[in-house]
Design a protein around this motif. Structure first.
Motif, PDB file in Angstrom:
ATOM      1  N   SER A   5       0.769  -1.143  -0.140  1.00 18.99           N
ATOM      2  CA  SER A   5      -0.091   0.039   0.006  1.00 18.99           C
ATOM      3  C   SER A   5       0.970   1.223  -0.111  1.00 18.99           C
ATOM      4  O   SER A   5       2.055   1.006  -0.222  1.00 18.99           O
ATOM      5  N   ARG A  33      -3.991 -14.110  -0.901  1.00 20.05           N
ATOM      6  CA  ARG A  33      -4.597 -13.552  -2.569  1.00 20.05           C
ATOM      7  C   ARG A  33      -4.321 -14.651  -3.371  1.00 20.05           C
ATOM      8  O   ARG A  33      -3.791 -15.717  -3.046  1.00 20.05           O
ATOM      9  N   ASP A  37      -7.791  -2.842   7.520  1.00 20.27           N
ATOM     10  CA  ASP A  37      -9.088  -2.808   7.017  1.00 20.27           C
ATOM     11  C   ASP A  37      -8.818  -2.977   5.197  1.00 20.27           C
ATOM     12  O   ASP A  37      -8.334  -1.961   4.712  1.00 20.27           O
ATOM     13  N   PHE A  38      -9.021  -3.987   4.680  1.00 13.96           N
ATOM     14  CA  PHE A  38      -8.482  -4.080   3.245  1.00 13.96           C
ATOM     15  C   PHE A  38      -9.888  -3.488   2.464  1.00 13.96           C
ATOM     16  O   PHE A  38      -9.232  -3.402   1.053  1.00 13.96           O
ATOM     17  N   GLU A  39     -10.663  -3.208   3.022  1.00 16.45           N
ATOM     18  CA  GLU A  39     -11.787  -2.571   2.245  1.00 16.45           C
ATOM     19  C   GLU A  39     -11.367  -1.061   2.131  1.00 16.45           C
ATOM     20  O   GLU A  39     -11.599  -0.341   0.783  1.00 16.45           O
ATOM     21  N   LYS A  40     -10.579  -0.473   3.078  1.00 16.92           N
ATOM     22  CA  LYS A  40     -10.282   1.010   2.841  1.00 16.92           C
ATOM     23  C   LYS A  40      -8.838   1.200   2.366  1.00 16.92           C
ATOM     24  O   LYS A  40      -8.323   2.137   1.921  1.00 16.92           O
ATOM     25  N   THR A  41      -7.934  -0.106   2.681  1.00 13.91           N
ATOM     26  CA  THR A  41      -6.519   0.149   2.222  1.00 13.91           C
ATOM     27  C   THR A  41      -6.298  -0.862   1.460  1.00 13.91           C
ATOM     28  O   THR A  41      -6.334  -1.898   1.268  1.00 13.91           O
ATOM     29  N   LYS A  42      -5.884  -0.208   0.054  1.00 13.24           N
ATOM     30  CA  LYS A  42      -5.753  -0.881  -1.158  1.00 13.24           C
ATOM     31  C   LYS A  42      -4.264  -1.266  -1.263  1.00 13.24           C
ATOM     32  O   LYS A  42      -3.279  -0.695  -1.340  1.00 13.24           O
TER      33      LYS A  42
END
Length: 401
Positions: free
Chosen positions: A133, A153, A172-177
């Motif tokens: 990220s 993955r 938080d993988f929804e917010k952190t790409k």
């Protein structure tokens, strides 16, 4: 230049400083790894710096830079240890971690330390990859097994599980790409396995004694078992795996020798039913109960030896220990029953000992190794679970001899 990764006592290892200078820019790195001395010659020019922001370009520069160094002695030492000791992948990864720590300390530069781990694991034959990220670096390895409490993955139909997620606590993988940095490293690559079939041959001096006791039908039994705190370190970041895998993690040599012969002696004159009952009550009453959420802050399945190490344990942990003891002493067919909030074991006996659990046409009888409000007998299930659904998550059948 001689490269060695040989067995040596910890005392011998401590006779030498960590870094022994071998030339103008070379020094010998020597450290103890669970009783074995690992040694390699390291050229200080091989330590590649990494201070750039995380990006595909900066990681590729690091990779190309390290390829131009004399990194071969490190890989030779790691492969030499593997050839001599045949460690499982999980223990070998602990060696990778310790080696990277000698070359590039974690506290000094976390990203560089992680990149060295990735590089060393890749160069010793594993399919490893990275994801970034803006300010976080995740390190993955290809694995075909079910791993439950760490991120993964999927690439080209293959699963890659994260080896360093514990360093971040929560993401938080929804917010952190994250973007994968897939550098193609030549050579045959294999999948990583979390299966543990052996523990290190620890030095006897490294063991501590633990007193255990329980009452079996008005007779008190006392045990002095040997435990090694290093087992906690080995499994400190071990993830939640399938029941079959962690139920079958063996005891270390000294722990085994301090417990199993005593249990065998105590049940020698009992029939099989009473002997299993003895093992069930030992597992049930010789340890304090506490949930994983209170002990660890999250779900953590303990191996049989970890259950012996920790003061507290829950139903998963006791089921693993009881399974191991029955397997080791009687080698009976067993099934593992998973209820929504409970794990228990059912054992196959020649004669009925209660209401059976029928699975694949065979009859098994619940042997509850976790303390309950009622003093449950062999074949008795927890009353509150009699109408609950369960899943057989592992069926064990002794190998035909």
């Amino acid at each position: 230049m001689e490269i060695t990764a040989s067995i040596s006592s910890l005392v011998l290892t401590l006779l030498f400083p960590l870094l022994l200078f071998a030339g103008a820019s070379d020094y010998i790195v020597r450290f103890d790894f669970y009783g074995d001395a690992v040694e390699f010659q390291f050229d200080s020019s091989s330590r590649v710096d990494f201070t750039s922001p995380l990006s595909a370009e900066s990681i590729l520069r690091f990779y190309k830079s390290i390829l131009n160094t004399n990194y071969a002695p490190v890989i030779e030492a790691l492969n030499g240890y593997k050839s001599q000791h045949h460690p499982d992948d999980w223990l070998f990864y602990q060696l990778i971690r310790k080696t990277a720590q000698q070359i590039s300390p974690k506290a000094e530069n976390y990203n560089r330390y992680t990149l060295y781990k990735w590089f060393l694991l890749s160069k010793t034959g594993y399919d490893a990859t990275l994801a970034i990220s803006s300010n976080q670096l995740l390190f993955y390895v290809q694995c075909n097994e079910n791993i439950y409490n760490i991120p993964y993955r999927i690439r080209d139909g293959k699963q890659y599980v994260c080896l360093n997620y514990h360093d971040f606590g929560f993401i938080d993988f929804e917010k952190t790409k994250f973007t994968e940095i897939a550098i193609q490293d030549p050579g045959v690559k294999k999948a990583f396995s979390y299966k543990v079939t052996q523990l290190p041959d620890f030095d006897k001096e490294e063991y501590e004694e633990r007193d255990l006791s329980f009452n079996y039908y008005n007779t008190n039994y006392h045990f002095k078992i040997k435990i090694n705190p290093q087992v906690k370190t080995i499994f400190g970041n071990y993830p939640v795996v399938d029941y079959e895998m962690y139920f079958n993690i063996p005891l270390s040599k000294e722990t085994y020798s301090s417990l199993i012969p005593t249990l065998k002696k105590n049940v020698k004159h009992m029939n099989t039913k009473n002997g299993v009952d003895y093992l069930m009550r030992f597992t049930r009453y010789a340890f304090l109960f506490e949930s994983d959420s209170k002990t660890f802050g999250n779900e953590k399945r303990l191996s049989p030896e970890q259950t012996l190490l920790y003061e507290n344990s829950d139903c998963d942990d006791r089921a693993a220990l009881f399974f191991y003891l029955v397997k080791e002493i009687y080698d009976l067919p067993m099934i593992v029953l998973a209820y929504p909030k409970h794990i228990t074991i059912a054992v196959q006996f020649e004669k009925p000992v209660g209401k059976p659990i029928v699975y694949n046409g065979q009859r098994y009888y619940v042997c509850e190794p976790t303390p309950q409000k009622q003093d449950l007998q062999l074949g008795e299930s927890i009353p509150q679970l009699k109408k609950s659904t369960y899943e057989v998550v592992y069926a064990y059948h002794p190998t035909q001899k």
